[in-house]
Scaffold this motif. Structure first.
Motif, PDB file in Angstrom:
ATOM      1  N   ILE A  85       1.311  -0.997   0.645  1.00 56.26           N
ATOM      2  CA  ILE A  85       0.299   0.202   0.151  1.00 56.26           C
ATOM      3  C   ILE A  85       0.559   1.045   0.224  1.00 56.26           C
ATOM      4  O   ILE A  85       1.668   1.407   1.106  1.00 56.26           O
ATOM      5  N   VAL A  86       0.215   1.812  -0.820  1.00 55.01           N
ATOM      6  CA  VAL A  86       0.737   3.546  -0.863  1.00 55.01           C
ATOM      7  C   VAL A  86      -0.029   4.353  -0.766  1.00 55.01           C
ATOM      8  O   VAL A  86      -0.731   5.182  -1.665  1.00 55.01           O
ATOM      9  N   LEU A  87       0.827   5.127   0.520  1.00 54.18           N
ATOM     10  CA  LEU A  87      -0.186   6.486   0.849  1.00 54.18           C
ATOM     11  C   LEU A  87       0.473   7.797   0.355  1.00 54.18           C
ATOM     12  O   LEU A  87       1.945   7.945   0.999  1.00 54.18           O
ATOM     13  N   GLN A  88       0.071   7.974  -0.507  1.00 50.35           N
ATOM     14  CA  GLN A  88       0.712   9.565  -0.632  1.00 50.35           C
ATOM     15  C   GLN A  88      -0.278  11.408  -0.115  1.00 50.35           C
ATOM     16  O   GLN A  88      -1.418  10.992  -0.175  1.00 50.35           O
ATOM     17  N   LEU A  89       0.418  10.776   0.959  1.00 48.43           N
ATOM     18  CA  LEU A  89       0.425  12.462   1.150  1.00 48.43           C
ATOM     19  C   LEU A  89       0.057  13.848   0.274  1.00 48.43           C
ATOM     20  O   LEU A  89       1.237  14.472   0.218  1.00 48.43           O
ATOM     21  N   ASP A  90      -0.559  14.434   0.072  1.00 48.08           N
ATOM     22  CA  ASP A  90      -0.696  15.481   0.046  1.00 48.08           C
ATOM     23  C   ASP A  90       0.274  16.878   1.005  1.00 48.08           C
ATOM     24  O   ASP A  90      -0.597  16.768   2.508  1.00 48.08           O
ATOM     25  N   LEU A  91       0.784  17.582   0.479  1.00 50.33           N
ATOM     26  CA  LEU A  91       0.999  19.301   1.875  1.00 50.33           C
ATOM     27  C   LEU A  91       0.719  19.940   1.055  1.00 50.33           C
ATOM     28  O   LEU A  91       1.738  20.620   0.451  1.00 50.33           O
ATOM     29  N   GLU A  92      -0.594  19.825   1.451  1.00 53.66           N
ATOM     30  CA  GLU A  92      -1.174  21.296   1.163  1.00 53.66           C
ATOM     31  C   GLU A  92      -0.534  22.263   1.518  1.00 53.66           C
ATOM     32  O   GLU A  92       0.180  22.435   2.776  1.00 53.66           O
ATOM     33  N   GLY A  93      -0.225  23.631   0.887  1.00 54.62           N
ATOM     34  CA  GLY A  93       0.130  25.438   1.244  1.00 54.62           C
ATOM     35  C   GLY A  93       1.724  25.522   1.052  1.00 54.62           C
ATOM     36  O   GLY A  93       2.184  26.101   1.287  1.00 54.62           O
ATOM     37  N   GLU A  94       2.239  23.768   1.220  1.00 52.80           N
ATOM     38  CA  GLU A  94       3.991  23.881   1.007  1.00 52.80           C
ATOM     39  C   GLU A  94       4.844  24.193  -0.320  1.00 52.80           C
ATOM     40  O   GLU A  94       3.522  23.694  -0.983  1.00 52.80           O
ATOM     41  N   LYS A  95       5.676  24.655  -0.986  1.00 50.23           N
ATOM     42  CA  LYS A  95       5.791  25.195  -2.139  1.00 50.23           C
ATOM     43  C   LYS A  95       7.486  24.788  -2.085  1.00 50.23           C
ATOM     44  O   LYS A  95       7.441  23.931  -3.339  1.00 50.23           O
ATOM     45  N   VAL A  96       7.628  24.304  -0.868  1.00 50.88           N
ATOM     46  CA  VAL A  96       9.841  23.993  -0.682  1.00 50.88           C
ATOM     47  C   VAL A  96       9.394  22.314  -0.300  1.00 50.88           C
ATOM     48  O   VAL A  96       9.338  21.824   0.504  1.00 50.88           O
ATOM     49  N   ILE A  97      10.475  21.705  -1.047  1.00 52.85           N
ATOM     50  CA  ILE A  97      10.805  20.539  -1.059  1.00 52.85           C
ATOM     51  C   ILE A  97      11.204  20.288   0.332  1.00 52.85           C
ATOM     52  O   ILE A  97      12.156  20.729   1.025  1.00 52.85           O
ATOM     53  N   GLY A 117      13.030  10.501   7.548  1.00 54.29           N
ATOM     54  CA  GLY A 117      13.693  11.572   6.574  1.00 54.29           C
ATOM     55  C   GLY A 117      13.454  10.756   5.168  1.00 54.29           C
ATOM     56  O   GLY A 117      13.508  10.853   4.121  1.00 54.29           O
ATOM     57  N   VAL A 118      11.680  10.960   4.951  1.00 53.47           N
ATOM     58  CA  VAL A 118      11.369  10.563   3.763  1.00 53.47           C
ATOM     59  C   VAL A 118      11.025  12.361   2.972  1.00 53.47           C
ATOM     60  O   VAL A 118      10.689  12.642   3.702  1.00 53.47           O
ATOM     61  N   PRO A 119      11.452  12.302   1.557  1.00 53.82           N
ATOM     62  CA  PRO A 119      11.624  13.514   1.101  1.00 53.82           C
ATOM     63  C   PRO A 119       9.803  13.795   0.726  1.00 53.82           C
ATOM     64  O   PRO A 119       9.050  12.617  -0.039  1.00 53.82           O
ATOM     65  N   SER A 120       9.840  15.001   0.076  1.00 53.48           N
ATOM     66  CA  SER A 120       9.071  15.265  -0.350  1.00 53.48           C
ATOM     67  C   SER A 120       9.025  15.231  -1.578  1.00 53.48           C
ATOM     68  O   SER A 120      10.277  15.276  -2.502  1.00 53.48           O
ATOM     69  N   VAL A 121       8.134  15.125  -2.899  1.00 51.97           N
ATOM     70  CA  VAL A 121       8.246  15.144  -3.859  1.00 51.97           C
ATOM     71  C   VAL A 121       7.589  16.094  -4.721  1.00 51.97           C
ATOM     72  O   VAL A 121       6.046  16.355  -4.224  1.00 51.97           O
ATOM     73  N   ARG A 122       7.527  16.219  -6.164  1.00 54.31           N
ATOM     74  CA  ARG A 122       6.066  17.418  -6.371  1.00 54.31           C
ATOM     75  C   ARG A 122       5.858  17.111  -7.385  1.00 54.31           C
ATOM     76  O   ARG A 122       6.845  16.438  -8.570  1.00 54.31           O
ATOM     77  N   ARG A 123       4.790  17.132  -7.262  1.00 55.53           N
ATOM     78  CA  ARG A 123       3.597  15.922  -8.436  1.00 55.53           C
ATOM     79  C   ARG A 123       2.592  16.972  -9.206  1.00 55.53           C
ATOM     80  O   ARG A 123       2.827  18.998  -9.227  1.00 55.53           O
ATOM     81  N   VAL A 124       2.482  16.775  -9.868  1.00 54.41           N
ATOM     82  CA  VAL A 124       1.070  17.730 -10.658  1.00 54.41           C
ATOM     83  C   VAL A 124       0.382  18.948  -9.693  1.00 54.41           C
ATOM     84  O   VAL A 124       0.354  20.515 -10.344  1.00 54.41           O
ATOM     85  N   ASN A 125      -0.392  18.010  -8.819  1.00 52.71           N
ATOM     86  CA  ASN A 125      -0.942  18.983  -7.599  1.00 52.71           C
ATOM     87  C   ASN A 125      -0.272  19.543  -6.863  1.00 52.71           C
ATOM     88  O   ASN A 125      -0.631  20.121  -5.810  1.00 52.71           O
ATOM     89  N   GLY A 126       0.367  19.024  -6.177  1.00 55.69           N
ATOM     90  CA  GLY A 126       1.382  19.988  -5.628  1.00 55.69           C
ATOM     91  C   GLY A 126       2.123  18.918  -4.865  1.00 55.69           C
ATOM     92  O   GLY A 126       2.848  18.167  -5.377  1.00 55.69           O
ATOM     93  N   LEU A 127       3.277  19.312  -3.498  1.00 57.61           N
ATOM     94  CA  LEU A 127       4.349  18.700  -3.023  1.00 57.61           C
ATOM     95  C   LEU A 127       3.499  17.097  -2.232  1.00 57.61           C
ATOM     96  O   LEU A 127       2.013  17.348  -1.914  1.00 57.61           O
ATOM     97  N   GLN A 128       4.105  16.339  -2.274  1.00 58.50           N
ATOM     98  CA  GLN A 128       3.645  14.659  -2.036  1.00 58.50           C
ATOM     99  C   GLN A 128       4.409  14.306  -1.166  1.00 58.50           C
ATOM    100  O   GLN A 128       5.805  14.608  -1.836  1.00 58.50           O
ATOM    101  N   VAL A 129       4.423  13.671  -0.321  1.00 56.32           N
ATOM    102  CA  VAL A 129       5.358  12.566   0.195  1.00 56.32           C
ATOM    103  C   VAL A 129       4.692  11.173   0.320  1.00 56.32           C
ATOM    104  O   VAL A 129       3.087  10.800   0.756  1.00 56.32           O
ATOM    105  N   SER A 130       5.224  10.537   0.591  1.00 56.63           N
ATOM    106  CA  SER A 130       4.883   9.156  -0.221  1.00 56.63           C
ATOM    107  C   SER A 130       5.492   7.723   0.989  1.00 56.63           C
ATOM    108  O   SER A 130       6.651   8.095   1.167  1.00 56.63           O
ATOM    109  N   LEU A 131       4.143   6.778   1.797  1.00 54.28           N
ATOM    110  CA  LEU A 131       4.530   6.378   2.179  1.00 54.28           C
ATOM    111  C   LEU A 131       3.746   5.192   2.283  1.00 54.28           C
ATOM    112  O   LEU A 131       3.593   4.801   1.808  1.00 54.28           O
TER     113      LEU A 131
END
Length: 162
Positions: A85-97, A117-131
């Motif tokens: 299972i991969v949970l992609q967490l939206d980082l609403e309002g975050e602009k910096v990786i 230490g999970v990195p955020s990633v820029r996606r089409v809809n904004g930044l996300q973290v995948s767990l």
């Protein structure tokens, strides 16, 4: 007497050689048995990996939200059998990786999993973290994930039907 001695020595030498051959045969039989056992273990492991590779990986996008509001809580339905299972967490309002630490709790507030230490990633809809997590961790109940970086995000979701 010399002939008897030579015959005795010859028999002793033959006996010693036969014992050495028997010992070598026994050692080789043990090595063969060990190798067959290793081959069987590897074949079983390979079959398990093939079976696992055939199972689907499911991914869900979660937005931050409260844990108490059950009516607006995101609900996910999991297939009975899946690999990951991969949970992609939206980082609403975050602009910096950035990098984040996350913890997941069940509805009784029991810690189930920790990520560091999970990195955020820029996606089409904004930044996300995948767990990623193993499906065996989730049962039909509510969960909360706290994501801590420059900001703190809280995600809640419920698992229905398993």
């Amino acid at each position: 007497i010399n002939e008897n001695r030579q015959l005795s020595e010859g028999l002793l030498t033959e006996n010693a050689e036969r014992i050495a051959l028997q010992q070598k045969e026994k050692t080789l039989q043990q090595q063969l048995s060990d190798e067959q056992s290793r081959a069987k273990d590897l074949a079983e492991k390979l079959e398990a990996e093939r079976t696992q590779a055939k199972l689907p990986v499911v991914s869900f996008v979660l937005s931050p939200g409260g844990f108490r509001d059950v009516s607006s809580m995101q609900k996910i339905v999991l297939p009975k059998t899946l690999a990951m299972i991969v949970l992609q967490l939206d980082l609403e309002g975050e602009k910096v990786i950035g990098s984040y630490d996350a913890v997941m709790y069940d509805e009784r507030n029991v810690l189930l999993k920790r990520w560091e230490g999970v990195p955020s990633v820029r996606r089409v809809n904004g930044l996300q973290v995948s767990l990623s997590l193993q499906p065996r961790l989730l049962k039909a109940q509510r969960y909360k994930i706290e994501l801590v970086g420059k900001k703190v995000f809280v995600y809640s979701f419920g698992v229905v039907g398993r």
